[in-house]
Design a protein around this motif. Structure first.
Motif, PDB file in Angstrom:
ATOM      1  N   HIS A 177     -36.389  63.293  51.849  1.00 22.89           N
ATOM      2  CA  HIS A 177     -35.401  62.729  52.776  1.00 22.89           C
ATOM      3  C   HIS A 177     -34.642  63.825  53.511  1.00 22.89           C
ATOM      4  CE1 HIS A 177     -35.162  58.699  50.349  1.00 22.89           C
ATOM      5  NE2 HIS A 177     -36.408  59.103  50.567  1.00 22.89           N
ATOM      6  N   ARG A 178     -34.168  64.795  52.763  1.00 22.62           N
ATOM      7  CA  ARG A 178     -33.313  65.820  53.360  1.00 22.62           C
ATOM      8  C   ARG A 178     -34.077  66.654  54.376  1.00 22.62           C
ATOM      9  NH1 ARG A 178     -31.458  71.035  51.933  1.00 22.62           N
ATOM     10  NH2 ARG A 178     -32.795  71.066  50.091  1.00 22.62           N
ATOM     11  N   ARG A 179     -35.358  66.923  54.105  1.00 19.66           N
ATOM     12  CA  ARG A 179     -36.147  67.747  55.031  1.00 19.66           C
ATOM     13  C   ARG A 179     -36.458  66.981  56.323  1.00 19.66           C
ATOM     14  NH1 ARG A 179     -34.694  72.445  53.137  1.00 19.66           N
ATOM     15  NH2 ARG A 179     -35.224  72.697  50.945  1.00 19.66           N
ATOM     16  N   ILE A 180     -36.768  65.692  56.194  1.00 21.00           N
ATOM     17  CA  ILE A 180     -37.024  64.909  57.393  1.00 21.00           C
ATOM     18  C   ILE A 180     -35.757  64.818  58.251  1.00 21.00           C
ATOM     19  CG2 ILE A 180     -37.575  62.593  58.238  1.00 21.00           C
ATOM     20  CD1 ILE A 180     -39.979  64.152  57.311  1.00 21.00           C
ATOM     21  N   LEU A 181     -34.613  64.618  57.601  1.00 18.46           N
ATOM     22  CA  LEU A 181     -33.353  64.607  58.343  1.00 18.46           C
ATOM     23  C   LEU A 181     -33.091  65.956  59.006  1.00 18.46           C
ATOM     24  CD1 LEU A 181     -30.991  62.610  55.947  1.00 18.46           C
ATOM     25  CD2 LEU A 181     -31.895  61.869  58.149  1.00 18.46           C
ATOM     26  N   GLN A 182     -33.454  67.013  58.310  1.00 19.54           N
ATOM     27  CA  GLN A 182     -33.265  68.356  58.870  1.00 19.54           C
ATOM     28  C   GLN A 182     -34.096  68.531  60.138  1.00 19.54           C
ATOM     29  OE1 GLN A 182     -34.360  71.403  56.124  1.00 19.54           O
ATOM     30  NE2 GLN A 182     -33.868  73.081  57.502  1.00 19.54           N
ATOM     31  N   VAL A 183     -35.346  68.066  60.102  1.00 17.93           N
ATOM     32  CA  VAL A 183     -36.204  68.168  61.281  1.00 17.93           C
ATOM     33  C   VAL A 183     -35.639  67.323  62.425  1.00 17.93           C
ATOM     34  CG1 VAL A 183     -38.496  67.648  62.194  1.00 17.93           C
ATOM     35  CG2 VAL A 183     -38.268  68.680  59.932  1.00 17.93           C
ATOM     36  N   ALA A 184     -35.281  66.061  62.120  1.00 19.30           N
ATOM     37  CA  ALA A 184     -34.741  65.183  63.162  1.00 19.30           C
ATOM     38  C   ALA A 184     -33.436  65.737  63.725  1.00 19.30           C
ATOM     39  CB  ALA A 184     -34.533  63.783  62.593  1.00 19.30           C
ATOM     40  N   ASN A 185     -32.584  66.279  62.872  1.00 24.75           N
ATOM     41  CA  ASN A 185     -31.310  66.851  63.341  1.00 24.75           C
ATOM     42  C   ASN A 185     -31.558  68.021  64.287  1.00 24.75           C
ATOM     43  OD1 ASN A 185     -29.833  65.000  61.861  1.00 24.75           O
ATOM     44  ND2 ASN A 185     -29.541  66.381  60.110  1.00 24.75           N
ATOM     45  N   ASN A 186     -32.527  68.856  63.954  1.00 21.91           N
ATOM     46  CA  ASN A 186     -32.814  70.006  64.826  1.00 21.91           C
ATOM     47  C   ASN A 186     -33.310  69.543  66.191  1.00 21.91           C
ATOM     48  OD1 ASN A 186     -32.089  71.903  62.916  1.00 21.91           O
ATOM     49  ND2 ASN A 186     -34.163  72.116  62.089  1.00 21.91           N
ATOM     50  N   LEU A 187     -34.178  68.519  66.196  1.00 19.12           N
ATOM     51  CA  LEU A 187     -34.699  68.013  67.467  1.00 19.12           C
ATOM     52  C   LEU A 187     -33.571  67.443  68.335  1.00 19.12           C
ATOM     53  CD1 LEU A 187     -37.967  66.214  66.263  1.00 19.12           C
ATOM     54  CD2 LEU A 187     -37.804  68.381  67.493  1.00 19.12           C
ATOM     55  N   ILE A 188     -32.713  66.620  67.730  1.00 23.70           N
ATOM     56  CA  ILE A 188     -31.632  65.989  68.502  1.00 23.70           C
ATOM     57  C   ILE A 188     -30.606  67.022  68.930  1.00 23.70           C
ATOM     58  CG2 ILE A 188     -29.783  64.262  68.412  1.00 23.70           C
ATOM     59  CD1 ILE A 188     -31.512  62.685  66.438  1.00 23.70           C
ATOM     60  N   ALA A 189     -30.298  67.991  68.040  1.00 17.79           N
ATOM     61  CA  ALA A 189     -29.318  69.030  68.397  1.00 17.79           C
ATOM     62  C   ALA A 189     -29.825  69.876  69.557  1.00 17.79           C
ATOM     63  CB  ALA A 189     -29.043  69.902  67.178  1.00 17.79           C
ATOM     64  N   ASN A 190     -31.116  70.225  69.540  1.00 21.45           N
ATOM     65  CA  ASN A 190     -31.679  70.996  70.655  1.00 21.45           C
ATOM     66  C   ASN A 190     -31.635  70.192  71.950  1.00 21.45           C
ATOM     67  OD1 ASN A 190     -32.252  73.182  69.044  1.00 21.45           O
ATOM     68  ND2 ASN A 190     -34.349  72.519  68.594  1.00 21.45           N
ATOM     69  N   ALA A 191     -31.892  68.882  71.846  1.00 20.30           N
ATOM     70  CA  ALA A 191     -31.838  68.038  73.041  1.00 20.30           C
ATOM     71  C   ALA A 191     -30.423  67.979  73.604  1.00 20.30           C
ATOM     72  CB  ALA A 191     -32.343  66.640  72.702  1.00 20.30           C
ATOM     73  N   LEU A 192     -29.433  67.870  72.737  1.00 22.13           N
ATOM     74  CA  LEU A 192     -28.045  67.837  73.204  1.00 22.13           C
ATOM     75  C   LEU A 192     -27.644  69.162  73.849  1.00 22.13           C
ATOM     76  CD1 LEU A 192     -26.242  65.913  70.307  1.00 22.13           C
ATOM     77  CD2 LEU A 192     -26.405  65.207  72.705  1.00 22.13           C
ATOM     78  N   ASN A 193     -28.114  70.265  73.280  1.00 22.41           N
ATOM     79  CA  ASN A 193     -27.744  71.573  73.822  1.00 22.41           C
ATOM     80  C   ASN A 193     -28.359  71.823  75.196  1.00 22.41           C
ATOM     81  OD1 ASN A 193     -26.229  72.195  71.546  1.00 22.41           O
ATOM     82  ND2 ASN A 193     -27.977  73.165  70.494  1.00 22.41           N
TER      83      ASN A 193
ATOM     84  N   VAL B 142     -37.909  54.345  54.362  1.00 22.78           N
ATOM     85  CA  VAL B 142     -38.321  53.750  55.634  1.00 22.78           C
ATOM     86  C   VAL B 142     -38.051  54.780  56.722  1.00 22.78           C
ATOM     87  CG1 VAL B 142     -37.969  51.864  57.281  1.00 22.78           C
ATOM     88  CG2 VAL B 142     -37.863  51.418  54.813  1.00 22.78           C
ATOM     89  N   PHE B 143     -39.119  55.161  57.421  1.00 23.96           N
ATOM     90  CA  PHE B 143     -39.008  56.238  58.399  1.00 23.96           C
ATOM     91  C   PHE B 143     -37.990  55.905  59.498  1.00 23.96           C
ATOM     92  CE2 PHE B 143     -40.608  58.671  62.099  1.00 23.96           C
ATOM     93  CZ  PHE B 143     -40.516  59.951  61.556  1.00 23.96           C
ATOM     94  N   GLN B 144     -37.968  54.667  59.969  1.00 23.00           N
ATOM     95  CA  GLN B 144     -37.034  54.283  61.021  1.00 23.00           C
ATOM     96  C   GLN B 144     -35.580  54.445  60.570  1.00 23.00           C
ATOM     97  OE1 GLN B 144     -39.785  52.776  60.265  1.00 23.00           O
ATOM     98  NE2 GLN B 144     -40.953  52.375  62.130  1.00 23.00           N
ATOM     99  N   ASP B 145     -35.318  54.178  59.273  1.00 25.79           N
ATOM    100  CA  ASP B 145     -33.949  54.317  58.769  1.00 25.79           C
ATOM    101  C   ASP B 145     -33.521  55.785  58.710  1.00 25.79           C
ATOM    102  OD1 ASP B 145     -33.939  51.601  58.538  1.00 25.79           O
ATOM    103  OD2 ASP B 145     -34.278  51.580  56.356  1.00 25.79           O
ATOM    104  N   LEU B 146     -34.479  56.667  58.364  1.00 23.91           N
ATOM    105  CA  LEU B 146     -34.146  58.088  58.319  1.00 23.91           C
ATOM    106  C   LEU B 146     -33.772  58.601  59.710  1.00 23.91           C
ATOM    107  CD1 LEU B 146     -36.956  59.416  55.928  1.00 23.91           C
ATOM    108  CD2 LEU B 146     -34.551  59.074  55.380  1.00 23.91           C
ATOM    109  N   ILE B 147     -34.530  58.214  60.715  1.00 24.42           N
ATOM    110  CA  ILE B 147     -34.225  58.655  62.078  1.00 24.42           C
ATOM    111  C   ILE B 147     -32.897  58.042  62.543  1.00 24.42           C
ATOM    112  CG2 ILE B 147     -35.076  58.766  64.443  1.00 24.42           C
ATOM    113  CD1 ILE B 147     -36.673  60.394  62.370  1.00 24.42           C
ATOM    114  N   GLN B 148     -32.644  56.785  62.145  1.00 24.39           N
ATOM    115  CA  GLN B 148     -31.377  56.143  62.513  1.00 24.39           C
ATOM    116  C   GLN B 148     -30.192  56.908  61.936  1.00 24.39           C
ATOM    117  OE1 GLN B 148     -30.827  52.994  64.450  1.00 24.39           O
ATOM    118  NE2 GLN B 148     -28.960  54.238  64.501  1.00 24.39           N
ATOM    119  N   GLU B 149     -30.341  57.384  60.701  1.00 26.68           N
ATOM    120  CA  GLU B 149     -29.264  58.164  60.081  1.00 26.68           C
ATOM    121  C   GLU B 149     -28.986  59.445  60.855  1.00 26.68           C
ATOM    122  OE1 GLU B 149     -28.279  60.333  55.770  1.00 26.68           O
ATOM    123  OE2 GLU B 149     -29.970  58.931  55.968  1.00 26.68           O
TER     124      GLU B 149
END
Length: 395
Positions: free
Chosen positions: A354-370, A316-323
């Motif tokens: 799963h791991r690649r989608i999390l990797q993409v989402a993590n990069n987006l959120i990390a860049n936003a935080l920085n 479920v895409f929403q669950d991956l982004i939530q993670e």
């Protein structure tokens, strides 16, 4: 051309053409002989008239007329034989000429058929050549003496020319023809030594922007007047190279912070053994972060080698982004940044790694935080802009 494609050559041996001069000469001789015979007969008649009384001359007259008649019979027989031979020879000559005309007509027909066959084969090869070049992704130009004779559609697409202007490439009716002349001179100068010239070049797009390309030019004859040039868009490669350099630079910079954190926590662990549990948690988190950075670098190498593989499963895409959001909530709280996730009510099942989608989402959120100041807001939304597609937006 092979032996099978050669035209058969028939070589009849016609009879010699009859000589009319010989016939005329023979008729003249026989005619003179008959005149002479007539003169002799006239003289004999005169002798008979003047000497009718004697008997000896009568016998002589009869003998002479017999001889003369014999001569005339021989002459008539020879004339008949000659006429027969002449008619036979004339017929043979006529048959030979007719046979020659038939052979010539057959050869012309076969030659015409062969020419049509060769023309059809040549046209088929030309169509195949154009079909192959039409699906080539790189631009291809064939030129004779600097004049463009053929350019494939990929070149027109590369330079931004619409299909209606594509045919003008060979007539010099657009900007590319003028651009090709200096390119042709460069290729000419480069092919003097090795026969092939290759290197970077700049062309103008139809909209006026510069386009980085790499060209390979080769002469296909000894005079170097006929050349074929392959034009490849290298702007994407240069852009990827810049991205690669920036990625390595950013990754190296990102590694400095966790390494400094590791050193600090190790130092504190020795000085504050009573807080070992807290320091170990930070060390574990930092180690995982460094492992993620190294994995990103390995992914880049896998992309270049073409061995990048995805392990796809339903999720479920929403669950991956939530993670991914949950991973960065503590960091956002420490920086006093609000991290808000607008998940929505829909549940989208996707088939992804799963791991690649999390990797993409993590990069987006990390860049936003920085790049978000203290007290700022980061919003994460699920997008449904087209049916059957789902995306994520980090603002």
């Amino acid at each position: 051309m092979s032996d099978q494609s050669r035209l058969p050559v028939l070589s009849p041996r016609p009879s010699a053409r009859p000589h009319l001069s010989l016939l005329v000469l023979m008729i003249a001789v026989l005619f003179l002989a008959m005149i002479a015979a007539g003169v002799v007969l006239t003289n004999q008649i005169s002798v008979v008239v003047s000497n009718a009384g004697g008997a000896d001359w009568t016998e002589s007259f009869v003998s002479m007329n017999r001889a003369l008649l014999f001569i005339l019979g021989i002459a008539a027989l020879l004339l008949l034989i000659f006429f027969s031979l002449f008619i036979v020879n004339l017929r043979r000559y006529t048959d030979g000429r007719s046979f020659e005309q038939q052979v010539a007509s057959s050869q012309q027909t076969e030659l015409a058929n062969r020419v049509q066959q060769l023309a059809a084969e040549l046209q088929a090869q030309r169509d195949q050549f154009k079909a192959v070049l039409s699906v080539v992704q790189d631009g291809v130009v064939y030129a004779e003496g600097g004049n463009i004779r053929y350019a494939n559609r990929a070149l027109a697409n590369l330079l931004g020319y619409p299909p209606e202007e594509f045919g003008e490439f060979s007539s010099g009716g657009n900007g590319f023809a003028s651009q090709f002349q200096p390119m042709y001179q460069v290729i000419q100068s480069g092919t003097r030594s090795g026969g092939v010239w290759q290197g970077p070049y700049k062309l103008l797009h139809k909209d006026g922007s510069e386009l980085d390309v790499s060209i390979v030019g080769k002469s296909i004859d000894g005079t170097r007047d006929h050349t074929i040039t392959i034009i490849k868009d290298s702007s994407q490669e240069k852009r990827l190279q810049r991205e690669k350099t920036r990625f390595i630079s950013n990754t190296s910079h990102e590694l400095r912070t966790p390494l400094a954190n590791l050193k600090t926590r190790l130092y504190l662990l020795r000085k504050q053994p009573d807080k070992s549990e807290e320091h170990l948690l930070v060390l574990e988190s930092t180690t995982e972060y460094m492992g993620q950075l190294i994995e990103d670098m390995m992914d880049h190498a896998r992309f270049e080698k073409g061995v990048f593989q995805l392990e796809r499963e339903e999720a479920v895409f929403q669950d991956l982004i939530q993670e991914s959001v949950n991973n960065y909530l503590p960091k956002a709280e420490r920086r006093e940044v609000r991290l808000v996730y607008h998940q929505g009510d829909e549940r989208d099942t996707v088939f992804v790694d799963h791991r690649r989608i999390l990797q993409v989402a993590n990069n987006l959120i990390a860049n936003a935080l920085n790049h978000t100041a203290k007290g700022g807001l980061i919003e994460i939304k699920i997008l449904h802009r087209q049916p059957g597609q789902v995306g994520v937006e980090v603002r």
